[in-house]
Motif scaffolding. Structure first.
Motif, PDB file in Angstrom:
ATOM      1  N   LEU A  19     -32.272 -30.084   4.846  1.00 56.16           N
ATOM      2  CA  LEU A  19     -32.815 -31.450   4.848  1.00 56.16           C
ATOM      3  C   LEU A  19     -32.696 -32.091   3.462  1.00 56.16           C
ATOM      4  N   GLY A  23     -30.820 -35.516   2.722  1.00 59.00           N
ATOM      5  CA  GLY A  23     -31.452 -36.627   1.995  1.00 59.00           C
ATOM      6  C   GLY A  23     -30.612 -37.039   0.801  1.00 59.00           C
ATOM      7  N   ALA A  24     -30.115 -36.029   0.058  1.00 59.29           N
ATOM      8  CA  ALA A  24     -29.313 -36.334  -1.129  1.00 59.29           C
ATOM      9  C   ALA A  24     -28.025 -37.065  -0.734  1.00 59.29           C
ATOM     10  N   THR A  27     -28.814 -40.770  -0.504  1.00 64.52           N
ATOM     11  CA  THR A  27     -28.867 -41.429  -1.816  1.00 64.52           C
ATOM     12  C   THR A  27     -27.467 -41.600  -2.403  1.00 64.52           C
ATOM     13  N   HIS A  59     -30.212 -38.190   8.570  1.00 63.03           N
ATOM     14  CA  HIS A  59     -31.291 -37.624   7.738  1.00 63.03           C
ATOM     15  C   HIS A  59     -32.630 -37.692   8.486  1.00 63.03           C
ATOM     16  N   ARG A  60     -32.864 -38.788   9.174  1.00 65.37           N
ATOM     17  CA  ARG A  60     -34.118 -38.913   9.935  1.00 65.37           C
ATOM     18  C   ARG A  60     -34.171 -37.858  11.050  1.00 65.37           C
ATOM     19  N   GLN A 100     -44.432 -36.832   3.512  1.00 65.94           N
ATOM     20  CA  GLN A 100     -43.032 -37.037   3.130  1.00 65.94           C
ATOM     21  C   GLN A 100     -42.337 -38.011   4.098  1.00 65.94           C
ATOM     22  N   GLY A 104     -40.826 -41.664   3.237  1.00 70.04           N
ATOM     23  CA  GLY A 104     -39.453 -42.022   3.630  1.00 70.04           C
ATOM     24  C   GLY A 104     -39.453 -43.384   4.313  1.00 70.04           C
ATOM     25  N   SER A 117     -39.086 -44.050  -4.047  1.00 69.78           N
ATOM     26  CA  SER A 117     -37.924 -43.163  -3.838  1.00 69.78           C
ATOM     27  C   SER A 117     -38.064 -41.896  -4.690  1.00 69.78           C
ATOM     28  N   HIS A 120     -40.609 -39.655  -3.134  1.00 70.88           N
ATOM     29  CA  HIS A 120     -40.028 -39.036  -1.942  1.00 70.88           C
ATOM     30  C   HIS A 120     -39.143 -37.842  -2.342  1.00 70.88           C
ATOM     31  N   ARG A 180     -31.851 -40.543 -11.147  1.00 68.40           N
ATOM     32  CA  ARG A 180     -30.966 -40.738  -9.988  1.00 68.40           C
ATOM     33  C   ARG A 180     -31.284 -42.024  -9.226  1.00 68.40           C
ATOM     34  N   HIS A 181     -32.577 -42.357  -9.146  1.00 64.15           N
ATOM     35  CA  HIS A 181     -32.947 -43.536  -8.359  1.00 64.15           C
ATOM     36  C   HIS A 181     -33.023 -44.811  -9.206  1.00 64.15           C
TER      37      HIS A 181
HETATM   38  C1  HEM Z   1     -39.935 -35.296   6.420  1.00 65.18           C
HETATM   39  C2  HEM Z   1     -39.212 -34.708   5.560  1.00 65.18           C
HETATM   40  C3  HEM Z   1     -38.240 -35.361   4.632  1.00 65.18           C
HETATM   41  C4  HEM Z   1     -37.698 -34.745   3.540  1.00 65.18           C
HETATM   42  C5  HEM Z   1     -37.989 -33.319   3.072  1.00 65.18           C
HETATM   43  C6  HEM Z   1     -36.821 -35.702   2.902  1.00 65.18           C
HETATM   44  C7  HEM Z   1     -36.080 -35.446   1.770  1.00 65.18           C
HETATM   45  C8  HEM Z   1     -35.271 -36.342   1.139  1.00 65.18           C
HETATM   46  C9  HEM Z   1     -34.492 -36.058  -0.031  1.00 65.18           C
HETATM   47  C10 HEM Z   1     -34.435 -34.720  -0.762  1.00 65.18           C
HETATM   48  C11 HEM Z   1     -33.826 -37.186  -0.386  1.00 65.18           C
HETATM   49  C12 HEM Z   1     -32.833 -37.323  -1.531  1.00 65.18           C
HETATM   50  C13 HEM Z   1     -33.477 -37.719  -2.784  1.00 65.18           C
HETATM   51  C14 HEM Z   1     -32.437 -37.784  -3.850  1.00 65.18           C
HETATM   52  O1  HEM Z   1     -31.267 -37.557  -3.600  1.00 65.18           O
HETATM   53  O2  HEM Z   1     -32.781 -38.094  -4.963  1.00 65.18           O
HETATM   54  C15 HEM Z   1     -34.177 -38.209   0.579  1.00 65.18           C
HETATM   55  C16 HEM Z   1     -33.705 -39.501   0.550  1.00 65.18           C
HETATM   56  C17 HEM Z   1     -34.099 -40.465   1.457  1.00 65.18           C
HETATM   57  N1  HEM Z   1     -34.924 -40.290   2.545  1.00 65.18           N
HETATM   58 FE1  HEM Z   1     -35.885 -38.622   3.088  1.00 65.18          FE
HETATM   59  N2  HEM Z   1     -36.859 -36.886   3.594  1.00 65.18           N
HETATM   60  C18 HEM Z   1     -37.706 -36.728   4.666  1.00 65.18           C
HETATM   61  C19 HEM Z   1     -37.997 -37.673   5.613  1.00 65.18           C
HETATM   62  C20 HEM Z   1     -37.535 -38.968   5.615  1.00 65.18           C
HETATM   63  C21 HEM Z   1     -37.848 -39.951   6.624  1.00 65.18           C
HETATM   64  C22 HEM Z   1     -38.709 -39.730   7.871  1.00 65.18           C
HETATM   65  C23 HEM Z   1     -37.245 -41.090   6.253  1.00 65.18           C
HETATM   66  C24 HEM Z   1     -37.363 -42.350   7.045  1.00 65.18           C
HETATM   67  C25 HEM Z   1     -36.788 -43.416   6.805  1.00 65.18           C
HETATM   68  C26 HEM Z   1     -36.522 -40.858   5.017  1.00 65.18           C
HETATM   69  C27 HEM Z   1     -35.770 -41.763   4.294  1.00 65.18           C
HETATM   70  C28 HEM Z   1     -35.043 -41.513   3.172  1.00 65.18           C
HETATM   71  C29 HEM Z   1     -34.264 -42.507   2.445  1.00 65.18           C
HETATM   72  C30 HEM Z   1     -34.125 -43.983   2.803  1.00 65.18           C
HETATM   73  C31 HEM Z   1     -33.674 -41.861   1.370  1.00 65.18           C
HETATM   74  C32 HEM Z   1     -32.765 -42.473   0.297  1.00 65.18           C
HETATM   75  C33 HEM Z   1     -33.624 -43.027  -0.792  1.00 65.18           C
HETATM   76  C34 HEM Z   1     -32.819 -43.723  -1.874  1.00 65.18           C
HETATM   77  O3  HEM Z   1     -31.589 -43.676  -1.859  1.00 65.18           O
HETATM   78  O4  HEM Z   1     -33.462 -44.310  -2.765  1.00 65.18           O
HETATM   79  N3  HEM Z   1     -36.732 -39.526   4.649  1.00 65.18           N
HETATM   80  N4  HEM Z   1     -35.065 -37.655   1.498  1.00 65.18           N
END
Ligand code: HEM
Ligand code: HEM
Length: 320
Positions: A19, A23-24, A27, A59-60, A100, A104, A117, A120, A180-181
């Protein structure tokens, strides 16, 4: 020890690692706003996975799977596990994954503000470490481990060294996430944050280097401690290399027409390896706390006296 429970905890930790990579990828592809919607994606439960929606909605989906696995792990632990603190940690894991998910959603709704961000990205690492800790606490090696003799006087206790390494890495992860953000692929990274992150890397090298090399020197032959120490040291080298590569690839990314694969691959690998450095250091620290008694001056007087009598009866060679 329940083997199936331990395997399930390992599965949840591995899924969380995947996960973090998913997520990465969001980004690095600058796909965070592929849909401005949440909890639905473009008004749909399952939209067509085209363009950047593939990364964002993907990712969702992975996050939903990990959320369900965490609920499963909590139920499994409540049924099979007697240790109260492990049961509580499983509740904490569920609360962390819910928070978390909300962060998100919030970061999408607020259009990716830096603090949300970054929070998160940071909570993702903390949640990963909680799942790794649950895997450690339910393992056979944890149950079988027996205490080692108290560490000799006048040497820096390993508990302190490992805790210092852990705190330094955590601060470095926060600086990395802020860096990074702060800039998308088409902008230049802020110089002051790069300098802070390079300073942080040096601090991690000193803190983690001293902790792991001390473990390898003092506990040669004790694989319960040397294995995570060796792994953490190797991952640290890889992470430094990936960090320099991430910097070089980011330097030229603003000139690219879109986020290109080399930059995406290297920056995602740097985030993922950062999570692994943190996780192996957690494993090392937990194991050190498990088998190495608290330094003598930390114990209350009665236990201190008993400890010093013990150490008189301990053969000299075992003290180091
Ligand atoms: C529930 C467990 C979740 C985990 C462990 C998780 C983890 C992560 C990680 C590690 C990143 C990358 C951060 C980075 O590269 O610096 C990320 C990015 C992101 N996540 Fe999640 N996430 C979760 C849930 C969600 C949910 C439910 C959403 C709903 C929209 C979401 C939306 C995003 C978005 C939009 C980004 C990009 C943020 C950016 O580019 O500024 N995440 N997530
Ligand atoms: C101890 C070593 C290091 C650790 C633990 C570490 C950790 C991290 C983490 C976890 C992130 C992303 C945080 C997130 O969004 O979740 C990051 C970002 C970054 N790090 Fe490091 N780092 C280290 C060393 C370095 C070094 C030596 C450099 C070289 C200059 C470097 C350059 C970068 C760059 C350029 C980014 C932003 C990448 C991007 O924009 O996608 N790091 N670091």
């Amino acid at each position: 020890m329940n083997k199936a429970l331990n395997r399930f905890a390992i599965l949840v930790a591995c899924a969380t690692f995947c996960l973090i990579i998913a997520g990465a990828l969001v980004t690095s592809h600058d796909a965070g706003l592929a849909t401005p919607d949440w909890p639905l994606s473009n008004g749909q439960f399952f939209p067509k996975m085209v363009g950047n929606l593939f990364w964002e909605h993907g990712h969702r989906m992975v996050a939903t799977t990990v959320g369900l696995l965490t609920i499963g792990l909590l139920i499994y632990i409540r049924v099979k596990e007697k240790r109260q603190w492990v049961r509580r940690l499983a509740v904490f894991a569920l609360l962390a994954v819910i928070a978390q998910g909300l962060l998100g959603g919030l970061t999408v709704k607020l259009m990716l503000p830096l603090p949300v961000s970054t929070a998160h990205a940071t909570l993702a690492q903390l949640f990963f470490c909680t799942t790794v800790s649950l895997a450690v606490f339910t393992s056979r090696s944890w149950m079988k481990a027996r205490p080692l003799p108290v560490e000799g006087k006048g040497i820096l206790p390993l508990r302190y060294l490992c805790t210092a390494a852990l705190v330094t890495i955590f601060l470095q992860l926060i600086i990395g996430a802020t860096l990074r953000h702060s800039a998308t692929w088409d902008q230049h990274l802020p110089a002051e944050l790069i300098l802070a992150h390079i300073g942080g890397a040096l601090a991690v090298v000193v803190a983690l280097g001293s902790a792991t090399l001390t473990v390898l020197r003092r506990h040669k032959g004790n694989s319960f401690l040397t294995r995570p120490a060796t792994l953490a040291l190797m991952l640290l080298f890889v992470q430094l290399f990936l960090g320099v590569a991430a910097y070089i690839s980011r330097l030229r990314s603003p000139d690219d027409p879109q986020p290109l694969n080399p930059m995406v691959g290297i920056t995602v690998a740097h985030v993922a390896c950062g999570a692994l450095v943190f996780a192996t250091t957690i494993v090392l620290t937990l194991r050190v706390f498990k088998v190495l008694p608290a330094p003598v001056h930390e114990l209350e007087p009665a236990r201190r006296q008993a400890r010093s009598l013990d150490s008189i009866q301990t053969p000299r060679g075992m003290l180091h």
